[in-house]
Design a protein around this motif. Structure first.
Motif, PDB file in Angstrom:
ATOM      1  N   ARG A 168       0.827  -1.204   0.000  1.00 34.70           N
ATOM      2  CA  ARG A 168       0.000   0.000   0.000  1.00 34.70           C
ATOM      3  C   ARG A 168       0.866   1.260   0.000  1.00 34.70           C
ATOM      4  N   ARG A 169       1.988   1.204   0.750  1.00 28.43           N
ATOM      5  CA  ARG A 169       2.879   2.363   0.836  1.00 28.43           C
ATOM      6  C   ARG A 169       4.242   2.001   0.262  1.00 28.43           C
ATOM      7  N   LEU A 170       4.764   2.849  -0.604  1.00 31.05           N
ATOM      8  CA  LEU A 170       6.061   2.601  -1.234  1.00 31.05           C
ATOM      9  C   LEU A 170       7.167   2.449  -0.193  1.00 31.05           C
ATOM     10  N   SER A 171       7.031   3.127   0.937  1.00 33.95           N
ATOM     11  CA  SER A 171       8.051   3.031   1.996  1.00 33.95           C
ATOM     12  C   SER A 171       8.155   1.618   2.574  1.00 33.95           C
ATOM     13  N   ASP A 172       7.138   0.795   2.378  1.00 30.60           N
ATOM     14  CA  ASP A 172       7.153  -0.586   2.876  1.00 30.60           C
ATOM     15  C   ASP A 172       7.636  -1.590   1.829  1.00 30.60           C
ATOM     16  N   ALA A 173       7.932  -1.136   0.630  1.00 31.32           N
ATOM     17  CA  ALA A 173       8.210  -2.038  -0.485  1.00 31.32           C
ATOM     18  C   ALA A 173       9.458  -2.898  -0.262  1.00 31.32           C
ATOM     19  N   ARG A 174      10.533  -2.305   0.198  1.00 31.18           N
ATOM     20  CA  ARG A 174      11.767  -3.070   0.379  1.00 31.18           C
ATOM     21  C   ARG A 174      11.556  -4.213   1.357  1.00 31.18           C
ATOM     22  N   GLN A 175      10.916  -3.936   2.487  1.00 29.52           N
ATOM     23  CA  GLN A 175      10.691  -4.985   3.481  1.00 29.52           C
ATOM     24  C   GLN A 175       9.757  -6.066   2.941  1.00 29.52           C
ATOM     25  N   GLN A 176       8.795  -5.678   2.128  1.00 30.50           N
ATOM     26  CA  GLN A 176       7.888  -6.660   1.536  1.00 30.50           C
ATOM     27  C   GLN A 176       8.647  -7.621   0.622  1.00 30.50           C
ATOM     28  N   VAL A 177       9.583  -7.087  -0.154  1.00 25.74           N
ATOM     29  CA  VAL A 177      10.398  -7.934  -1.037  1.00 25.74           C
ATOM     30  C   VAL A 177      11.254  -8.877  -0.202  1.00 25.74           C
ATOM     31  N   ILE A 178      11.871  -8.359   0.855  1.00 30.69           N
ATOM     32  CA  ILE A 178      12.687  -9.201   1.727  1.00 30.69           C
ATOM     33  C   ILE A 178      11.836 -10.309   2.344  1.00 30.69           C
ATOM     34  N   ASP A 179      10.655  -9.968   2.820  1.00 29.86           N
ATOM     35  CA  ASP A 179       9.772 -10.979   3.421  1.00 29.86           C
ATOM     36  C   ASP A 179       9.397 -12.058   2.414  1.00 29.86           C
ATOM     37  N   CYS A 180       9.119 -11.640   1.191  1.00 29.86           N
ATOM     38  CA  CYS A 180       8.756 -12.599   0.146  1.00 29.86           C
ATOM     39  C   CYS A 180       9.936 -13.524  -0.163  1.00 29.86           C
ATOM     40  N   LEU A 181      11.117 -12.942  -0.327  1.00 27.32           N
ATOM     41  CA  LEU A 181      12.304 -13.754  -0.604  1.00 27.32           C
ATOM     42  C   LEU A 181      12.630 -14.682   0.564  1.00 27.32           C
ATOM     43  N   ASP A 182      12.452 -14.203   1.789  1.00 24.48           N
ATOM     44  CA  ASP A 182      12.699 -15.039   2.964  1.00 24.48           C
ATOM     45  C   ASP A 182      11.750 -16.234   3.015  1.00 24.48           C
ATOM     46  N   THR A 183      10.541 -16.048   2.514  1.00 19.55           N
ATOM     47  CA  THR A 183       9.573 -17.146   2.483  1.00 19.55           C
ATOM     48  C   THR A 183      10.001 -18.225   1.497  1.00 19.55           C
ATOM     49  N   VAL A 184      10.495 -17.789   0.331  1.00 12.89           N
ATOM     50  CA  VAL A 184      10.891 -18.731  -0.720  1.00 12.89           C
ATOM     51  C   VAL A 184      12.263 -19.348  -0.432  1.00 12.89           C
TER      52      VAL A 184
END
Length: 54
Positions: A10-26
Motif C-alpha cells: 500500500r505504501r512505497l516506503s514498505d516495499a523493500r521490506q515486503q520484497v525481503i519478506d517474500c524472498l525469505d519465504t521462498v
C-alpha cells in the motif's frame, strides 16, 4: 525476485521490506537483509485515469 514474480504494498516506503519478506519465504536459508534491492513501481492505467479526469 525472478521473472513473473511480483508483490505489492500500500505504501512505497514498505516495499523493500515486503520484497525481503517474500524472498525469505521462498529462500529461508538466505539472509536477504543485506541485499541491494531496487524498487520499480508500476502505475498501470494511471495515465489514462489522469487524462480522463482532465
Amino acid at each position: 525476485m525472478s521473472e513473473g514474480q511480483h508483490t505489492q504494498v500500500r505504501r512505497l516506503s514498505d516495499a523493500r521490506q515486503q520484497v525481503i519478506d517474500c524472498l525469505d519465504t521462498v529462500y529461508p536459508e538466505v539472509d536477504h537483509n543485506t541485499w541491494d534491492i531496487t524498487i520499480a513501481p508500476r502505475f498501470d492505467g494511471v495515465s489514462e485515469l489522469i487524462n480522463a479526469a482532465k
